[in-house]
Design a protein around this motif. Structure first.
Motif, short mmCIF file in Angstrom:
data_model
loop_
_atom_site.label_atom_id
_atom_site.label_comp_id
_atom_site.label_asym_id
_atom_site.label_seq_id
_atom_site.Cartn_x
_atom_site.Cartn_y
_atom_site.Cartn_z
N PHE A 162 -5.55 -3.06 -6.78
CA PHE A 162 -4.52 -3.59 -5.78
C PHE A 162 -3.19 -4.09 -6.20
CE2 PHE A 162 -4.14 -7.38 -2.93
CZ PHE A 162 -4.07 -6.73 -1.60
N VAL A 163 -3.23 -4.60 -7.57
CA VAL A 163 -2.02 -4.77 -8.03
C VAL A 163 -1.12 -3.61 -8.07
CG1 VAL A 163 -0.55 -5.57 -9.87
CG2 VAL A 163 -2.66 -6.98 -9.06
N ASP A 164 -1.68 -2.65 -8.63
CA ASP A 164 -1.03 -1.25 -8.69
C ASP A 164 -0.57 -0.92 -7.35
OD1 ASP A 164 -1.46 -1.13 -11.31
OD2 ASP A 164 -3.02 0.77 -11.24
N PHE A 165 -1.27 -0.80 -6.46
CA PHE A 165 -1.05 -0.42 -4.91
C PHE A 165 0.07 -1.02 -4.60
CE2 PHE A 165 -2.56 -0.91 -0.31
CZ PHE A 165 -2.06 0.09 0.04
N TYR A 166 0.31 -2.64 -4.87
CA TYR A 166 1.19 -3.46 -4.02
C TYR A 166 2.62 -2.99 -4.84
CZ TYR A 166 3.96 -7.55 -3.79
OH TYR A 166 5.21 -8.42 -3.28
N ARG A 167 2.52 -2.92 -6.23
CA ARG A 167 3.74 -2.30 -6.86
C ARG A 167 4.39 -1.32 -6.67
NH1 ARG A 167 1.65 -5.08 -12.95
NH2 ARG A 167 2.40 -7.23 -12.43
N SER A 168 3.37 -0.19 -6.30
CA SER A 168 3.84 1.22 -6.05
C SER A 168 4.44 1.15 -4.82
CB SER A 168 2.63 2.12 -5.94
OG SER A 168 2.01 2.48 -7.27
N PHE A 169 4.09 0.50 -3.77
CA PHE A 169 4.68 0.19 -2.35
C PHE A 169 6.12 -0.45 -2.64
CE2 PHE A 169 5.06 -2.69 1.48
CZ PHE A 169 5.42 -1.74 2.28
N LYS A 170 5.97 -1.61 -3.47
CA LYS A 170 7.19 -2.39 -3.52
C LYS A 170 8.51 -1.28 -4.01
CE LYS A 170 7.79 -5.86 -2.10
NZ LYS A 170 8.05 -6.43 -0.88
N ARG A 171 8.12 -0.42 -4.99
CA ARG A 171 8.71 0.47 -5.45
C ARG A 171 9.70 1.37 -4.82
NH1 ARG A 171 5.38 0.41 -10.23
NH2 ARG A 171 4.44 2.44 -9.60
N THR A 172 8.86 1.76 -3.84
CA THR A 172 9.45 2.74 -2.74
C THR A 172 10.52 1.82 -1.79
OG1 THR A 172 7.85 2.12 -1.01
CG2 THR A 172 7.13 3.67 -2.52
N ARG A 173 10.75 0.72 -1.49
CA ARG A 173 11.31 0.06 -0.89
C ARG A 173 11.11 0.22 0.67
NH1 ARG A 173 14.98 -2.57 -3.86
NH2 ARG A 173 15.35 -1.90 -6.01
N ARG A 174 9.80 0.79 1.00
CA ARG A 174 9.68 1.04 2.37
C ARG A 174 9.02 -0.04 3.13
NH1 ARG A 174 6.00 6.62 1.90
NH2 ARG A 174 5.95 6.30 4.16
N SER A 175 9.18 -0.22 4.39
CA SER A 175 8.63 -1.45 5.06
C SER A 175 7.12 -1.12 5.75
CB SER A 175 9.52 -1.96 6.05
OG SER A 175 9.89 -0.89 7.17
N ASP A 176 6.85 0.10 6.07
CA ASP A 176 5.58 0.21 6.80
C ASP A 176 4.58 0.71 5.84
OD1 ASP A 176 3.68 1.10 8.87
OD2 ASP A 176 4.35 3.13 8.95
N LEU A 177 3.68 -0.28 5.52
CA LEU A 177 2.48 0.18 4.62
C LEU A 177 1.63 1.20 5.01
CD1 LEU A 177 1.03 -0.88 2.08
CD2 LEU A 177 -0.26 -2.33 3.40
N ARG A 178 1.42 1.17 6.41
CA ARG A 178 0.43 2.32 6.96
C ARG A 178 0.68 3.95 6.48
NH1 ARG A 178 -3.45 1.52 10.92
NH2 ARG A 178 -2.36 -0.85 11.27
N SER A 179 2.10 3.99 6.65
CA SER A 179 2.46 5.61 6.28
C SER A 179 2.42 5.60 4.77
CB SER A 179 3.95 5.72 6.78
OG SER A 179 4.83 4.87 6.19
N PHE A 180 2.77 4.46 4.13
CA PHE A 180 2.69 4.61 2.68
C PHE A 180 1.18 4.88 2.05
CE2 PHE A 180 1.88 2.41 -1.60
CZ PHE A 180 2.56 3.25 -2.32
N PHE A 181 0.14 4.09 2.86
CA PHE A 181 -1.11 4.09 2.45
C PHE A 181 -1.79 5.45 2.75
CE2 PHE A 181 -5.54 3.55 4.62
CZ PHE A 181 -6.29 2.94 3.17
N GLN A 182 -1.17 6.26 3.79
CA GLN A 182 -1.68 7.65 4.15
C GLN A 182 -1.27 8.55 2.73
OE1 GLN A 182 -1.12 8.83 8.15
NE2 GLN A 182 -1.53 11.02 7.56
#
Length: 473
Positions: A162-182
């Motif tokens: 879960f921490v990995d998932f969060y850090r990877s998302f934050k590194r992208t500087r994207r705001s939409d988690l749903r598209s990142f999740f896909q």
């Protein structure tokens, strides 16, 4: 508290056609061998050095010590379904082609990829034939020893992923988690285990002892807490579970092995994800060596018993019944394990689904599957109320449990945590096989994640959508 595959051209054609008919796309599975944590590309994050198995078992020479089983397996040598030198496990990952893992079709608007299985025209793996029950008991004894050792050596851990998932998302500087999740490339390693990698791990250890077992052991999917088993089976017959109409989430994974003792047929189930420290035997005639009801855990306030049997609605399924006894009250739940085919989207569907589940845990187990130490926490919409629970074995066999607000871990650089928090971490860390520093830093990282209102809100929204999709199941 409770993966990359190779397919034939015909399989690819079928998947692509299914993607078109569902209004979705089939995402190419990247060739990651071995798969690794998403933190590996972050130079600022120092991964703690934890135990990594090189010799997967303590058995010096299985061929000598277990000659009867070795001879039994040699007699039934089948044409290998994959290369005999498949590397089931490596230093910090798994050769996911050995487990036949692929990416599923992801229809537009669907909250998860669709699950997929091996060909329905052929049974899952070969059936191992025993001449008598004593041969079967000898093999189950060996398997249980390996399984129990693995339970001791590993954690159940949905926290670090879960921490990995969060850090990877934050590194992208994207705001939409749903598209990142896909499009997130789900990481699997041998340090941070949940049910899927635990299934991979026990297969890898057993295949190292007896390479022929690679022809018999396979990963199976499980739908938890099914409302109506008959309706679920009928839905499978009508739509197929790899259809968007099925609305399944396949949130759990186990290991199965089909076998026969003479003319009697059965299946062995291994479930390290739910800390089951035995090789469960399910006989079609429910006679010995059928396991039947057994106690999984017993505490002063709660007793939990399990039972596995072939479903009366279809022999493609095994029903896993759970009985919880609190005082004089007993409640029952039934889950369905699909054993007819090898589950090929354990990583893409099951691990991905668990990334957005609203409950996280890090647990230590003993050889019998008793959970004796760990931490767990729910994800809550109001991050100001975010809290975690720590528990561990105290003096005089007393369980110590402490509920802490995550805000207690918000301290400036160079400043210590409150004394009452440190007292618990000092006692918990050795029971998690972690240093106090590692555990402290993990809790601080979790505090950062659960304090991000926008991220947690989006995680809960995706989780809710998955729950709505599978509500009728």
């Amino acid at each position: 508290m409770c993966g990359m595959g190779l397919t034939t051209s015909a399989k690819h054609d079928a998947i692509e056609q299914a993607g078109k008919s569902n209004g979705g796309t089939h995402r190419a599975m990247p060739m990651r061998t071995p798969s690794t944590s998403s933190e590996d590309d972050d130079e600022d994050i120092e991964e703690p050095q934890q135990w990594l198995p090189t010799d997967l078992t303590s058995v010096a020479s299985a061929s000598e010590r277990y000659s009867d089983i070795t001879q039994l397996l040699a007699k039934q040598q089948q044409t290998l379904q994959r290369t005999p030198d498949a590397r089931w496990a490596m230093a910090d990952g798994y050769d996911l082609t050995a487990y036949n893992q692929i990416n599923g079709v992801w229809p537009l608007g669907h909250p998860l990829p669709l699950p997929d299985w091996s060909s329905a025209e052929e049974p899952a793996k070969a059936e191992l034939i025993f001449e008598n029950v004593w041969q079967y008991e000898e093999l189950t004894g060996i398997i249980e020893t390996a399984l129990q050792r693995m339970l001791e050596e590993t954690h159940y851990n949905t926290v670090n992923l879960f921490v990995d998932f969060y850090r990877s998302f934050k590194r992208t500087r994207r705001s939409d988690l749903r598209s990142f999740f896909q499009f997130y490339d789900v990481p699997i390693n041998r340090r941070h285990h949940m049910c899927v990698s635990l299934a991979f791990e026990i297969i890898a250890r057993l295949v190292q002892m007896f390479p022929q077992l690679g022809q018999y052991l396979y990963v199976v999917s499980c739908e938890e807490q099914v409302v109506d088993c008959n309706d679920y089976v009928q839905m499978d017959e009508e739509y197929g579970m790899n259809s968007a109409d099925a609305g399944v989430e396949k949130e759990h994974v186990m290991v199965a092995m089909r076998f026969a003792i003479g003319e009697r047929h059965g299946v062995m189930i291994l479930d390290p994800g739910y800390h089951v420290g035995r090789a469960v035997t399910v006989m079609s005639d429910q006679s010995y060596p059928h396991t039947g009801w057994f106690n999984q855990s017993k505490e002063p306030h709660l007793q939990r018993d399990y039972c596995y049997s072939y479903s009366q609605h279809s022999d493609k399924f095994v029903e896993w019944k759970e009985r919880e006894i609190r005082g004089d009250e007993a409640s029952f739940k039934t889950s369905l394990i699909y054993i007819a085919q090898e589950y090929m989207t354990a990583v893409d569907v099951t691990v991905r689904r668990n990334l957005v589940y609203n409950f996280r845990s890090l647990l230590s187990r003993d050889a019998k599957g008793r959970v004796y130490a760990g931490l767990y926490f729910p994800l809550v919409s109001n991050v100001q109320e975010a809290h975690l629970t720590l528990f561990y074995d105290g003096p005089n066999e007393q369980r110590v449990k402490a509920k802490l607000m995550f805000s207690a871990f918000k301290v400036g650089k160079g400043k210590q945590l409150p004394d009452y928090v440190l007292q618990h971490l000092v006692k918990l860390s050795p029971q998690l096989n972690m240093s106090q520093h590692e555990l402290t830093e993990l809790c601080k990282s979790l505090c950062e994640v659960v304090s991000d209102q926008n991220f947690i809100g989006q995680v809960l929204a995706i989780n809710d959508d998955i729950g709505v999709m599978s509500m009728e199941n």
